[in-house]
Structures are given as structure tokens and as C-alpha cells.
Write an enzyme that holds these catalytic residues in place. Structure first.
Site, PDB file in Angstrom:
ATOM      1  N   TYR A   1       9.248  91.168  73.858  1.00  0.00           N
ATOM      2  CA  TYR A   1       8.047  91.743  73.306  1.00  0.00           C
ATOM      3  C   TYR A   1       7.367  90.740  72.459  1.00  0.00           C
ATOM      4  O   TYR A   1       6.786  90.847  71.589  1.00  0.00           O
ATOM      5  CB  TYR A   1       8.574  92.909  72.325  1.00  0.00           C
ATOM      6  CG  TYR A   1       8.964  94.044  73.022  1.00  0.00           C
ATOM      7  CD1 TYR A   1       7.993  95.184  73.667  1.00  0.00           C
ATOM      8  CD2 TYR A   1      10.218  94.268  73.452  1.00  0.00           C
ATOM      9  CE1 TYR A   1       8.359  95.916  74.479  1.00  0.00           C
ATOM     10  CE2 TYR A   1      10.538  95.566  74.381  1.00  0.00           C
ATOM     11  CZ  TYR A   1       9.487  96.259  74.674  1.00  0.00           C
ATOM     12  OH  TYR A   1       9.926  97.423  75.572  1.00  0.00           O
TER      13      TYR A   1
ATOM     14  N   TRP B   1       7.075  98.506  80.106  1.00  0.00           N
ATOM     15  CA  TRP B   1       7.470  99.624  79.192  1.00  0.00           C
ATOM     16  C   TRP B   1       6.426 100.222  78.669  1.00  0.00           C
ATOM     17  O   TRP B   1       5.770  99.748  77.887  1.00  0.00           O
ATOM     18  CB  TRP B   1       8.374  98.884  78.068  1.00  0.00           C
ATOM     19  CG  TRP B   1       9.161  99.970  77.526  1.00  0.00           C
ATOM     20  CD1 TRP B   1       8.923 100.285  76.109  1.00  0.00           C
ATOM     21  CD2 TRP B   1      10.326 100.821  77.759  1.00  0.00           C
ATOM     22  NE1 TRP B   1       9.677 101.394  75.877  1.00  0.00           N
ATOM     23  CE2 TRP B   1      10.556 101.477  76.871  1.00  0.00           C
ATOM     24  CE3 TRP B   1      11.009 100.732  79.133  1.00  0.00           C
ATOM     25  CZ2 TRP B   1      11.564 102.461  76.836  1.00  0.00           C
ATOM     26  CZ3 TRP B   1      11.968 101.895  79.100  1.00  0.00           C
ATOM     27  CH2 TRP B   1      12.207 102.557  77.955  1.00  0.00           C
TER      28      TRP B   1
ATOM     29  N   TYR C   1       6.648  92.694  68.961  1.00  0.00           N
ATOM     30  CA  TYR C   1       7.638  92.605  67.889  1.00  0.00           C
ATOM     31  C   TYR C   1       7.634  90.982  67.344  1.00  0.00           C
ATOM     32  O   TYR C   1       7.994  91.063  66.390  1.00  0.00           O
ATOM     33  CB  TYR C   1       8.993  93.388  68.238  1.00  0.00           C
ATOM     34  CG  TYR C   1       8.959  94.672  68.593  1.00  0.00           C
ATOM     35  CD1 TYR C   1       8.443  95.553  67.608  1.00  0.00           C
ATOM     36  CD2 TYR C   1       9.443  95.037  69.940  1.00  0.00           C
ATOM     37  CE1 TYR C   1       8.761  97.004  67.990  1.00  0.00           C
ATOM     38  CE2 TYR C   1       9.520  96.362  70.186  1.00  0.00           C
ATOM     39  CZ  TYR C   1       9.128  97.361  69.253  1.00  0.00           C
ATOM     40  OH  TYR C   1       9.021  98.678  69.326  1.00  0.00           O
TER      41      TYR C   1
ATOM     42  N   GLU D   1      20.335  96.403  76.697  1.00  0.00           N
ATOM     43  CA  GLU D   1      19.946  95.762  75.279  1.00  0.00           C
ATOM     44  C   GLU D   1      21.255  95.651  74.503  1.00  0.00           C
ATOM     45  O   GLU D   1      21.461  95.835  73.189  1.00  0.00           O
ATOM     46  CB  GLU D   1      18.729  95.928  74.416  1.00  0.00           C
ATOM     47  CG  GLU D   1      17.736  95.710  75.301  1.00  0.00           C
ATOM     48  CD  GLU D   1      16.674  95.822  74.129  1.00  0.00           C
ATOM     49  OE1 GLU D   1      16.625  96.360  73.135  1.00  0.00           O
ATOM     50  OE2 GLU D   1      15.311  95.286  74.576  1.00  0.00           O
TER      51      GLU D   1
ATOM     52  N   LYS E   1       4.127 103.389  74.041  1.00  0.00           N
ATOM     53  CA  LYS E   1       3.848 101.931  75.133  1.00  0.00           C
ATOM     54  C   LYS E   1       3.797 102.742  76.324  1.00  0.00           C
ATOM     55  O   LYS E   1       3.521 101.971  77.309  1.00  0.00           O
ATOM     56  CB  LYS E   1       5.099 101.132  74.958  1.00  0.00           C
ATOM     57  CG  LYS E   1       5.260 100.725  73.660  1.00  0.00           C
ATOM     58  CD  LYS E   1       6.013  99.372  73.660  1.00  0.00           C
ATOM     59  CE  LYS E   1       6.687  98.819  72.333  1.00  0.00           C
ATOM     60  NZ  LYS E   1       7.430  99.764  71.211  1.00  0.00           N
TER      61      LYS E   1
ATOM     62  N   ASP F   1      16.142 104.290  71.040  1.00  0.00           N
ATOM     63  CA  ASP F   1      14.711 104.753  70.839  1.00  0.00           C
ATOM     64  C   ASP F   1      14.068 105.833  71.624  1.00  0.00           C
ATOM     65  O   ASP F   1      13.163 105.766  72.029  1.00  0.00           O
ATOM     66  CB  ASP F   1      13.857 103.408  70.928  1.00  0.00           C
ATOM     67  CG  ASP F   1      12.280 103.621  70.449  1.00  0.00           C
ATOM     68  OD1 ASP F   1      11.967 104.248  69.543  1.00  0.00           O
ATOM     69  OD2 ASP F   1      11.321 102.974  71.241  1.00  0.00           O
TER      70      ASP F   1
ATOM     71  N   GLU G   1      11.281  94.855  80.670  1.00  0.00           N
ATOM     72  CA  GLU G   1      10.421  95.563  79.474  1.00  0.00           C
ATOM     73  C   GLU G   1       9.308  94.517  79.080  1.00  0.00           C
ATOM     74  O   GLU G   1       9.890  93.642  78.849  1.00  0.00           O
ATOM     75  CB  GLU G   1      11.267  96.203  78.457  1.00  0.00           C
ATOM     76  CG  GLU G   1      12.226  97.456  78.812  1.00  0.00           C
ATOM     77  CD  GLU G   1      12.925  98.143  77.649  1.00  0.00           C
ATOM     78  OE1 GLU G   1      12.287  97.987  76.439  1.00  0.00           O
ATOM     79  OE2 GLU G   1      13.781  99.068  77.827  1.00  0.00           O
TER      80      GLU G   1
HETATM   81  C1  GCB Z   1      13.387  98.193  73.864  1.00  0.00           C
HETATM   82  C2  GCB Z   1      14.221  99.254  74.250  1.00  0.00           C
HETATM   83  C3  GCB Z   1      13.463 100.557  74.510  1.00  0.00           C
HETATM   84  C4  GCB Z   1      12.580 100.609  73.488  1.00  0.00           C
HETATM   85  C5  GCB Z   1      11.593  99.572  73.508  1.00  0.00           C
HETATM   86  C6  GCB Z   1      10.520  99.693  72.314  1.00  0.00           C
HETATM   87  O1  GCB Z   1      13.745  97.076  73.823  1.00  0.00           O
HETATM   88  O2  GCB Z   1      14.933  99.015  75.388  1.00  0.00           O
HETATM   89  O3  GCB Z   1      14.534 101.669  74.718  1.00  0.00           O
HETATM   90  O4  GCB Z   1      11.718 101.844  73.418  1.00  0.00           O
HETATM   91  O5  GCB Z   1      12.106  98.451  73.325  1.00  0.00           O
HETATM   92  O6  GCB Z   1       9.441 100.337  72.591  1.00  0.00           O
HETATM   93  O7  GCB Z   1      10.798  99.130  71.361  1.00  0.00           O
END
Ligand code: GCB
Length: 601
Positions: free
Chosen positions: A470, A551, A474, A415, A570, A163, A506
Site C-alpha cells: 500500500y 484490491w 498507508y 498477511e 477500495k 477487515d 493487493e
Molecule cells: C490488507 C488486507 C485486506 C484489507 C486491505 C485494506 O492488507 O489483506 O483484507 O481490506 O489491506 O484495504 O486495508
């Protein structure tokens, strides 16, 4: 691998600035031998920088394939009789370099340095033509992985499983440097305590040792010698040392002299922080004291520069880390410029140092967004060739960063799929590689939510649990009560099942700076702040949690995605480093400063 350095026996010439540049849109440069003469249709390109955003040319922004760089350089007259080395701090993701018509280097991996001894090819006082082709294609055999798709129009498109934007080019400095013909090739330092005495263990590698002897001396920050000894390896003992501590990066200087009788042949100096790192039960100990990680996952990412290193931006980022009360960060998702680690050493900022192995998880990338294969570990996808590239990336990372006191933990991947036997089989040899290369630091990897405490097959290999979560974004978006319950249940399960320190590497929410809502809805500054507060309440209730890395430090560029609005939002700071509301909240939590505060802390 030692960095280029000016000492009484060595000299450096940094080759940064404007280079000739041509993007090889038709992929013909290698066949046509473009290194043999001036590049066709060349334009000026600043080094270091990503080539993508410097020009307002969409085709270049999205270019997948080769780009060529060229410049002329004089070898200083004073280097007569010296060894001459060409060094690239990084070429993303692979490169071939020529001096004149001769190929001198080839390197795979976009974030670690490589060099070539070019003594036989150049004379002191001569001018040489330096050409390098940099390729940015991600394949199943590269770290990070990806696939290149050729569109019906012939245009090549990069599919990637991570990402962040695939910035490419000469991201860091290029050097010409001299050493004596007999020289210090490598130094490894490991520090420890024996009661009240600091112990600096060292080993050296001397190229062409002949009849030389090694003399080492350790000086304190005022230049006073505190210990010395002779021999290619050994120990220096420092009674009552000043320790390198988080927040106070006290550095000694180790001077390694190579002598022939009494004549100085070569000299190299290395900053040394005396400190220990150890995991004990659910505690992460620095100098025997429990350490709690406060900070961020970051990116090397900036408007126009892309991932190109810039000292001004770097110092400013560290200033923001200090302002907000962070004591650490992770080099998500690749090794950062060596200047960054030097600065962290000086400031006492703690670093989790990560390889570029991100996206080894087709359940996320391919399954959710991209289509294509869904079996992560196979010879058609992440297979033995990927494993070799990954192993090499670990070795190169540790070889480069092993002497930095700021680095307390290696992260082997971000991940990856980690709930299958195939994952265990893939990671077992990689953990062994890391531990062989550096027995002195803990090793881990960053887990994602498809592998839970009772299904993760890789955590057993690691010294710490690092997880990205998350809840409230998410998972259960908008429901912070559910998020609080889910997070607490999961953290408690990690704690009781594994008994290792947990760093939440994160957590966060996309947040559009300036979007405010009374309802605290998704994407608003209110929601980001409330989400962080929710997580912090949980962290404070679970003893095994020894770290919180939000994050992300700042908004950053990504590839195109329906989930991203002009990049990933983020960040606690915007891409141009302005604080969102959450930054003040973090400052309150981490420093006890009430927000907003206008004093100069
Ligand atoms: C994650 C990843 C990171 C992404 C983040 C996101 O789990 O490690 O690279 O940018 O989520 O913001 O979705």
C-alpha cells in the site's frame, strides 16, 4: 469431497428457501434443547444468506453467539434402499445439526462443507425435522481468529483481526441427497502431458467395495468418448487434447461407473480440464507457457445478502471480470462457494484459492487498532489449537477444490506475521500438510509489509511470492513519486533475493465513487486511477512480477472502524457494481480498450 449430484443412480434435493429462525440472544438454546421441538419465537429466514442484514434489527446485525435454523423435509419415497446424506455447503463459523432428536453433525470452519449419513435415522417417504445451530464467535482457536468481549451490559462483542464484516449464518445451500449403499466416495484427478498426449491420472475411493469394479470413461465437450479404462486408479491418455487454458475453459467429463458384474451400482461424473501448472525460476507456467495474473482480490459480499451465495450476483461478477479483461482472482480471504469455482472452470478464469486464515498478525490488528496482546504466536494467542484448526482448514479446502482446473495455487494465509522464527515454526508443518494433500500445485501465502525480502522467514517455504502493498496509501499517503520509488526498490529486492515469481496480490486506494478533485487528492477517483497507473509502470519494469491483483474488485462491508466510511472503499466497482473511473483504466491496460467505451465488448 464430492458434491451432491443427480445421475442415474443418485438424486439431490436442495433445501434452500425459507427456514424457521431464532437468534439465541440469551444463549439458552443448547441448555433448553431447542432442537427437540419448534423453535421459540421463530421468524422466517432465507437460506442461503447471512442473517445479519436481512432484517432491519441492529441487535441481529451485530449478534455474537448462536442462531438456530429449522425446517421439515420429506425423504422422497423413491429413495427406499438408498443411502441418505445431509450436506451443508457452509455454516459460518461452526454448527451442530440434528435430525429429529438425534445429533448428526458438528463442524468447525465457516467456508467448507460437511455432511452426515442419516440413512439409519430416516425412512423413504418419511418427514424429518432438521435443526441446526450456527455459532459465529471467533476465538484464538478459530480460523480466522478473534476474541469475544462481554460488555458490562452483558452484550457480547466480537473483536476481530481482519477487515471485513463478520457475516454469519447458512451462507450456502443445504442438501439432502441419495447415493446407493455401495458408492463412489471420492475421486482425485491430476492431469499432465506426455509429448502431444494428455494424461488424466485418477484415483477413486469406493465405500464398501465388495465385489465391484470401477470403469471410467472420458468424454469431450461434444459427448464423444476419447478414452476409457477400468480399475480404481490409473491413467487415461488423450492424444492431441483440447487444453484447459486461461480464457478458454475447455472441459472434458470423467464418468466413473461402479459395476457389480455388469450391473451399474453407482455413477458419478466430474468435469476435467487438462492442464499443467508449474513454477520455473521467476515464471508461473500454465501449460508450459508463462502466465500473467490480471485481476482482483474479491469478497463474497453484497447488499442485504451479505456473504450468502447468489447465482445471479455470481454470474454478474464474472461478467464484469470479463468486461474489464481480468483473467484471474484470489478467493480473499476464505474459500468461496463451489458454484464460483465451477463457473471459473467453465470460463477459464484462473483462481488463487485461499483458506480463511486471515488476521494471524497481532502487530497489525492488536498493535494498531485493538489493544490487547501483541505476541502473535503463543499458547495464549495463535497456538497449537489454532494450528490444528488451520491444518484442518487446509485439508478441507484441498479435499473440496483439488479437482478444479481453475485453481492453480493454494494460499495458506493472508498477511500473517512472517518475520519471526515463531512464524517459521508455525508455517512449516502447514506447508507440509498442503504439499502432502496436493503435490500437483504450487503453494504460497500472502505477505504483508512488516516482513521484507531479507526478514521474511516464511517465503522460503513458498513457491511464489505473494505480497500486498500500500505505497501511496498507508505508506507515504498522497505521494506517488515516493510510492513509485519504494515499490520498485522493494520488488527488485524480492526478485534478487528470492528468485521466485512475484504476484502483487493487493494494491489500491480507498475511493469514494463520485468524488472528483483537480488535485487528485486522497479518496478521489483521480487518485485511485493515478495510483494504479504508478504501480503498473513499476510492474512493467520488474521481470519477476507475474501478476497484478487490485484490491478490491468491489467496495465491501467491514466492521466499525475510524478508517472505514460505510465499509472499505477500495473497490474498482462500487458495492452495487458500478464502475469507478479506475475500472476504465484497467480495461484499457488489460484489454486495450480506450476508456470510456460504449461498444459491447
Ligand atoms: C490488507 C488486507 C485486506 C484489507 C486491505 C485494506 O492488507 O489483506 O483484507 O481490506 O489491506 O484495504 O486495508
Amino acid at each position: 469431497m464430492l458434491r451432491p449430484q443427480d445421475t442415474i443412480t443418485r438424486e439431490t434435493k436442495r433445501l434452500d428457501g425459507m427456514w424457521s429462525f431464532t437468534a439465541d440472544f440469551d444463549g439458552v438454546g443448547r441448555d433448553e434443547g431447542w432442537w427437540r421441538s419448534a423453535l421459540p419465537d421463530a421468524t422466517g429466514m432465507p437460506v442461503p444468506s447471512s442473517f445479519n442484514d436481512v432484517f432491519v434489527v441492529p441487535r441481529l446485525h451485530d449478534h455474537v453467539g448462536d442462531v438456530w435454523y429449522q425446517r421439515h423435509v420429506f425423504v422422497p419415497r423413491g429413495w427406499a434402499g438408498q443411502r441418505v446424506v445431509l450436506r451443508f455447503d457452509a455454516a459460518t463459523h461452526r454448527a451442530v445439526a440434528w435430525v429429529g432428536d438425534t445429533q448428526v453433525a458438528e463442524h468447525e470452519g465457516g467456508y467448507t462443507p460437511f455432511e452426515a449419513d442419516i440413512t439409519a435415522l430416516v425412512g423413504a417417504g418419511e418427514e424429518l425435522r432438521l435443526t441446526v445451530v450456527v455459532n459465529n464467535e471467533l476465538t484464538w482457536h478459530s480460523i480466522p481468529p478473534g476474541t469475544v468481549e462481554v460488555m458490562p451490559t452483558g452484550v457480547r462483542r466480537q473483536r476481530q483481526y481482519h477487515d471485513f464484516f463478520n457475516y454469519s449464518g447458512l451462507h450456502r445451500s443445504v442438501w439432502l441427497y441419495s447415493t446407493p449403499r455401495t458408492y463412489v466416495d471420492d475421486i482425485t484427478v491430476v492431469t499432465d502431458f506426455d509429448g502431444e498426449t494428455g494424461v488424466v491420472g485418477y484415483t477413486t475411493v469406493i465405500a464398501r467395495p465388495d465385489t465391484t469394479t470401477v470403469r471410467v470413461a472420458l468424454r469431450d465437450a461434444d459427448g464423444r468418448e476419447v478414452a476409457h479404462t477400468t480399475g480404481g486408479g490409473g491413467e487415461l491418455r488423450v492424444p492431441g487434447p483440447e487444453l484447459w487454458r486461461p480464457g478458454r475453459g475447455y472441459l472434458y467429463e470423467l464418468q466413473v461407473d461402479l459395476l457389480d458384474d455388469d450391473a451399474l451400482v453407482d455413477r458419478y461424473t466430474l468435469p476435467v480440464g487438462i492442464r499443467t501448472v508449474r513454477v520455473d525460476g521467476t515464471q508461473f507456467l500454465v501449460n508450459g507457457e508463462p502466465f500473467y495474473f490480471r485481476g482482483f482480490g474479491k469478497h463474497e459480499d453484497l447488499n442485504v445478502h451479505g456473504r450468502g451465495h447468489d447465482d445471479v450476483a455470481m454470474v454478474h461478477d464474472f461478467s464484469l471480470l470479463t468486461w474489464i479483461g481480468a483473467n484471474s482472482f484470489r478467493t480473499s480471504h476464505y474459500p468461496y462457494a463451489e458454484e464460483v469455482l465451477d463457473h471459473a472452470d467453465r470460463l477459464g478464469i484462473v483462481v488463487i484459492d485461499e483458506t480463511a486464515a486471515v488476521g494471524l498478525n497481532l502487530g497489525v490488528g492488536a498493535g494498531l487498532f485493538l489493544g490487547g496482546p501483541k505476541t502473535t504466536y503463543s499458547e495464549e494467542t495463535i497456538g497449537s489449537a489454532t494450528l490444528e484448526a488451520h491444518r484442518q482448514s487446509i485439508k478441507e479446502l484441498i479435499a473440496r477444490d483439488k479437482n478444479h482446473p481453475c485453481v492453480v495455487l493454494w494460499s495458506l494465509a493472508n498477511e500473517p506475521e512472517s518475520h519471526t522464527q515463531a512464524a517459521r515454526d508455525y508455517f512449516e508443518p502447514l506447508f507440509a500438510t498442503a504439499r502432502r494433500a496436493d503435490p500437483s500445485r504450487p503453494v504460497g501465502f500472502v505477505n504483508m509489509m512488516f516482513a521484507l525480502p531479507d526478514t521474511c522467514t516464511v517465503t522460503g517455504l513458498a513457491d511464489v511470492v505473494m505480497i500486498n502493498r500500500y505505497y501511496g496509501w498507508y505508506v507515504e499517503p498522497g505521494d506517488l513519486d515516493a510510492a513509485e520509488r519504494g515499490l520498485e526498490a522493494e520488488l527488485s529486492a524480492w526478485s534478487s533475493r528470492h528468485g521466485k515469481p512475484i504476484i502483487v496480490t493487493e494494491y489500491g486506494a480507498d475511493t469514494l465513487a463520485g468524488l472528483h478533485t483537480t488535485a487528485g487528492s486522497l479518496w478521489s477517483e483521480e487518485y485511485q486511477m493515478a495510483l494504479l497507473e504508478t504501480y503498473h509502470r513499476v510492474f512493467d519494469r520488474v521481470d519477476a512480477v507475474v501478476g497484478e491483483h487490485v484490491w478490491n474488485f468491489a467496495d465491501f462491508a467491514t466492521g466499525p472502524s475510524f478508517m472505514r466510511v460505510d465499509g472499505n472503499k477500495k473497490g474498482v466497482f462500487t458495492r452495487d457494481r458500478r464502475p469507478k473511473m479506475a475500472a476504465h483504466e484497467l480495461r484499457r491496460r488489460w484489454l486495450g480498450v480506450s476508456a470510456p467505451d460504449r461498444s459491447s465488448a
